[in-house]
Design a protein around this motif. Sequence first.
Motif, PDB file in Angstrom:
ATOM      1  N   LEU A 338       0.646  -1.243   0.102  1.00 53.53           N
ATOM      2  CA  LEU A 338      -0.170  -0.049   0.028  1.00 53.53           C
ATOM      3  C   LEU A 338       0.937   1.197  -0.247  1.00 53.53           C
ATOM      4  CD1 LEU A 338      -2.892  -1.165   2.480  1.00 53.53           C
ATOM      5  CD2 LEU A 338      -2.860  -0.869   0.219  1.00 53.53           C
ATOM      6  N   GLU A 339       1.895   1.207   0.653  1.00 48.50           N
ATOM      7  CA  GLU A 339       2.854   2.334   0.945  1.00 48.50           C
ATOM      8  C   GLU A 339       3.367   2.623  -0.515  1.00 48.50           C
ATOM      9  OE1 GLU A 339       5.533   1.419   3.901  1.00 48.50           O
ATOM     10  OE2 GLU A 339       4.056   2.250   5.539  1.00 48.50           O
ATOM     11  N   GLU A 340       4.002   1.517  -1.170  1.00 47.68           N
ATOM     12  CA  GLU A 340       4.239   1.767  -2.625  1.00 47.68           C
ATOM     13  C   GLU A 340       3.337   2.241  -3.607  1.00 47.68           C
ATOM     14  OE1 GLU A 340       7.347   1.309  -3.970  1.00 47.68           O
ATOM     15  OE2 GLU A 340       8.439   0.551  -2.021  1.00 47.68           O
ATOM     16  N   VAL A 341       2.302   1.775  -3.346  1.00 47.58           N
ATOM     17  CA  VAL A 341       1.064   2.536  -4.390  1.00 47.58           C
ATOM     18  C   VAL A 341       0.944   3.863  -3.898  1.00 47.58           C
ATOM     19  CG1 VAL A 341      -1.333   2.254  -4.882  1.00 47.58           C
ATOM     20  CG2 VAL A 341      -0.022   0.206  -4.815  1.00 47.58           C
ATOM     21  N   ALA A 342       0.899   4.110  -2.960  1.00 47.75           N
ATOM     22  CA  ALA A 342       0.636   5.557  -2.152  1.00 47.75           C
ATOM     23  C   ALA A 342       1.715   6.512  -2.971  1.00 47.75           C
ATOM     24  CB  ALA A 342       0.670   5.605  -0.707  1.00 47.75           C
ATOM     25  N   ARG A 343       2.982   5.799  -2.887  1.00 46.46           N
ATOM     26  CA  ARG A 343       4.235   6.732  -3.367  1.00 46.46           C
ATOM     27  C   ARG A 343       4.070   6.735  -4.859  1.00 46.46           C
ATOM     28  NH1 ARG A 343       7.135   3.441   0.215  1.00 46.46           N
ATOM     29  NH2 ARG A 343       7.545   4.683   2.164  1.00 46.46           N
ATOM     30  N   ALA A 344       3.435   5.879  -5.720  1.00 40.48           N
ATOM     31  CA  ALA A 344       3.584   6.076  -7.118  1.00 40.48           C
ATOM     32  C   ALA A 344       2.341   6.669  -7.428  1.00 40.48           C
ATOM     33  CB  ALA A 344       3.562   4.180  -7.414  1.00 40.48           C
ATOM     34  N   ARG A 345       1.465   6.963  -6.811  1.00 41.72           N
ATOM     35  CA  ARG A 345      -0.091   7.352  -7.117  1.00 41.72           C
ATOM     36  C   ARG A 345      -0.380   7.040  -8.646  1.00 41.72           C
ATOM     37  NH1 ARG A 345       0.643  13.667  -5.054  1.00 41.72           N
ATOM     38  NH2 ARG A 345      -1.435  13.530  -5.015  1.00 41.72           N
ATOM     39  N   PRO A 346      -0.670   6.171  -8.786  1.00 42.77           N
ATOM     40  CA  PRO A 346      -1.079   5.409 -10.237  1.00 42.77           C
ATOM     41  C   PRO A 346      -2.708   5.856 -10.399  1.00 42.77           C
ATOM     42  CG  PRO A 346      -1.391   3.584  -8.438  1.00 42.77           C
ATOM     43  CD  PRO A 346      -0.577   4.848  -7.842  1.00 42.77           C
ATOM     44  N   ARG A 347      -2.956   6.323 -11.819  1.00 46.43           N
ATOM     45  CA  ARG A 347      -4.007   6.912 -12.055  1.00 46.43           C
ATOM     46  C   ARG A 347      -4.877   5.748 -12.841  1.00 46.43           C
ATOM     47  NH1 ARG A 347      -1.840  12.084 -14.821  1.00 46.43           N
ATOM     48  NH2 ARG A 347      -0.294  10.270 -15.549  1.00 46.43           N
ATOM     49  N   THR A 348      -4.247   4.558 -13.356  1.00 44.15           N
ATOM     50  CA  THR A 348      -5.079   3.873 -14.086  1.00 44.15           C
ATOM     51  C   THR A 348      -4.472   2.384 -13.648  1.00 44.15           C
ATOM     52  OG1 THR A 348      -3.204   3.624 -15.768  1.00 44.15           O
ATOM     53  CG2 THR A 348      -4.744   5.362 -16.328  1.00 44.15           C
ATOM     54  N   THR A 349      -5.603   1.494 -14.067  1.00 44.93           N
ATOM     55  CA  THR A 349      -4.936   0.023 -13.823  1.00 44.93           C
ATOM     56  C   THR A 349      -3.610  -0.406 -14.234  1.00 44.93           C
ATOM     57  OG1 THR A 349      -6.388  -0.809 -15.578  1.00 44.93           O
ATOM     58  CG2 THR A 349      -7.353  -0.736 -13.465  1.00 44.93           C
ATOM     59  N   GLU A 350      -3.137   0.169 -15.387  1.00 43.07           N
ATOM     60  CA  GLU A 350      -2.038  -0.037 -16.207  1.00 43.07           C
ATOM     61  C   GLU A 350      -0.799   0.516 -15.222  1.00 43.07           C
ATOM     62  OE1 GLU A 350      -4.446   0.980 -17.792  1.00 43.07           O
ATOM     63  OE2 GLU A 350      -5.206  -0.440 -19.009  1.00 43.07           O
ATOM     64  N   GLU A 351      -1.090   1.580 -14.877  1.00 46.73           N
ATOM     65  CA  GLU A 351      -0.124   2.279 -13.936  1.00 46.73           C
ATOM     66  C   GLU A 351       0.038   1.368 -12.570  1.00 46.73           C
ATOM     67  OE1 GLU A 351      -0.861   6.476 -13.438  1.00 46.73           O
ATOM     68  OE2 GLU A 351      -0.217   6.643 -15.615  1.00 46.73           O
ATOM     69  N   LEU A 352      -1.123   1.030 -11.981  1.00 45.03           N
ATOM     70  CA  LEU A 352      -1.060   0.361 -10.717  1.00 45.03           C
ATOM     71  C   LEU A 352      -0.228  -1.076 -11.142  1.00 45.03           C
ATOM     72  CD1 LEU A 352      -1.944  -0.365  -7.873  1.00 45.03           C
ATOM     73  CD2 LEU A 352      -4.277  -1.103  -8.774  1.00 45.03           C
ATOM     74  N   ALA A 353      -0.498  -1.577 -12.139  1.00 42.04           N
ATOM     75  CA  ALA A 353       0.169  -3.055 -12.478  1.00 42.04           C
ATOM     76  C   ALA A 353       1.503  -2.860 -12.468  1.00 42.04           C
ATOM     77  CB  ALA A 353      -0.687  -3.573 -13.538  1.00 42.04           C
ATOM     78  N   ALA A 354       2.047  -1.449 -12.990  1.00 44.15           N
ATOM     79  CA  ALA A 354       3.323  -1.478 -12.967  1.00 44.15           C
ATOM     80  C   ALA A 354       4.261  -1.088 -11.742  1.00 44.15           C
ATOM     81  CB  ALA A 354       3.584  -0.196 -14.055  1.00 44.15           C
ATOM     82  N   VAL A 355       3.479  -0.926 -10.509  1.00 45.13           N
ATOM     83  CA  VAL A 355       4.057  -0.544  -9.312  1.00 45.13           C
ATOM     84  C   VAL A 355       4.930  -1.776  -8.819  1.00 45.13           C
ATOM     85  CG1 VAL A 355       3.606  -0.143  -6.844  1.00 45.13           C
ATOM     86  CG2 VAL A 355       2.391   1.127  -8.801  1.00 45.13           C
ATOM     87  N   THR A 356       5.869  -1.561  -8.187  1.00 42.10           N
ATOM     88  CA  THR A 356       6.786  -2.711  -7.719  1.00 42.10           C
ATOM     89  C   THR A 356       6.083  -3.482  -6.651  1.00 42.10           C
ATOM     90  OG1 THR A 356       8.706  -1.396  -8.069  1.00 42.10           O
ATOM     91  CG2 THR A 356       8.676  -3.385  -6.835  1.00 42.10           C
ATOM     92  N   GLY A 357       5.951  -4.803  -7.152  1.00 38.54           N
ATOM     93  CA  GLY A 357       5.514  -5.994  -6.190  1.00 38.54           C
ATOM     94  C   GLY A 357       4.034  -6.205  -6.357  1.00 38.54           C
ATOM     95  N   VAL A 358       3.369  -5.308  -7.198  1.00 38.75           N
ATOM     96  CA  VAL A 358       1.879  -5.600  -7.367  1.00 38.75           C
ATOM     97  C   VAL A 358       1.653  -6.823  -8.346  1.00 38.75           C
ATOM     98  CG1 VAL A 358      -0.286  -4.642  -8.068  1.00 38.75           C
ATOM     99  CG2 VAL A 358       1.264  -3.196  -6.546  1.00 38.75           C
ATOM    100  N   ARG A 359       0.586  -7.570  -7.893  1.00 39.66           N
ATOM    101  CA  ARG A 359       0.260  -8.800  -8.808  1.00 39.66           C
ATOM    102  C   ARG A 359      -0.779  -8.450  -9.726  1.00 39.66           C
ATOM    103  NH1 ARG A 359       3.838  -9.947  -4.271  1.00 39.66           N
ATOM    104  NH2 ARG A 359       3.716 -12.001  -3.575  1.00 39.66           N
TER     105      ARG A 359
END
Length: 375
Positions: A338-359
């Motif tokens: 969750l902290e990695e996602v919060a730092r990356a601040r993705p706006r789309t599912t594609e950007e979320l999928a690119a966050v380190t460690g996210v399956r």
Amino acid sequence: MEYEYIDTPGRLREVVDQLRNEPLLGADTEAAGYHRYFDRLSLVQLSSRERNYLVDPQAVTDLSPLGDLFADEGIEKIFHDADYDVRILDRDAGLAIANLFDTQVAAAFLGERQLGLGNIAEKYLGLKLPKEHQRADWGERPLTEGMKEYAATDTAHLPELRDRLRQELVTIGRLHWAEEEFRRREQTRWTEPDENARESWMKVKGARDLQPRGLAVLRELYEWREGVARELDRATFRVLGNQALIEMAMAPPRNFAALKGVTGLSDGLAQRRGRDILAAVSKAMEIADDELPRWPRSPRWERDVELEARVESLKNARNRRADELGLDPGFVMSRAQLEEVARARPRTTEELAAVTGVRRWQVEAVGDALLKGMR
């Protein structure tokens, strides 16, 4: 429980040849780390739907024939909580696993919270598995008949348990989620402890409360205990427990009479090792003040209020979605993720999928909820 105990290289090769056409195999390992200083692979269990085998690595030191089975993509290998098994097979035998099915991971995707093999087998198969040898010394030889039967039971029911769990996952559409985790777990390998990490003696519970002189005593006693455990090939807590080390670090004993009453320090141990214990304490007491160990200062932490707020929002979104799915929130996505996602601040599912460690399965399961939480 019927089983065959394999303790010759020739018989291992014969059994491997017999198992090559099996579609799946239950597998498990036993190690000696609970009782011994030197943790080592002590037993490998295999079960087809009809037969059970126990392979003795102390008698058959070359386990490479098993590598053909474990690496065969056409044979599904069923473990329960495979993480440590995969690591120790890699470390001690150089074996890797392909086509893994982990019944613990499968059960977690079904919403189970009690993930021990006994709990899962009882719920899905109506079986009560034996527990009396869970803490047995698997490094001893010969193994008792009770230990062998216990070990065989650990894998004998895995094929049927896999069938039940797999069907449940198919029914609710989560098999592909579990399979993604299976593939990730196949890549697990043994890694040596970080030499740059905090020294082991500083990790003893209660060490942080000690003054520098007490830290010095703890360090010397810890090193003494390591030496004895190594010499005897005995787990350190079976030499002397951490509580005894902390007690002596807080009130350093200077003579044999002072050793009495220390938690876990028996009269027999005092007689056998008391002189060495007192010598370790004396060595610590003689260290100059300016050379005493000190607890390292924690790095200064600057709060990021906005980041904390985003993490909390993501946590709430994850919890709501996990509740809808009937899954443990921490299993759905960890705090670190969750902290990695919060730092990356993705706006789309594609950007979320690119966050380190996210399956990929996490994006599918909670992606929309997280993105809304970010907004």
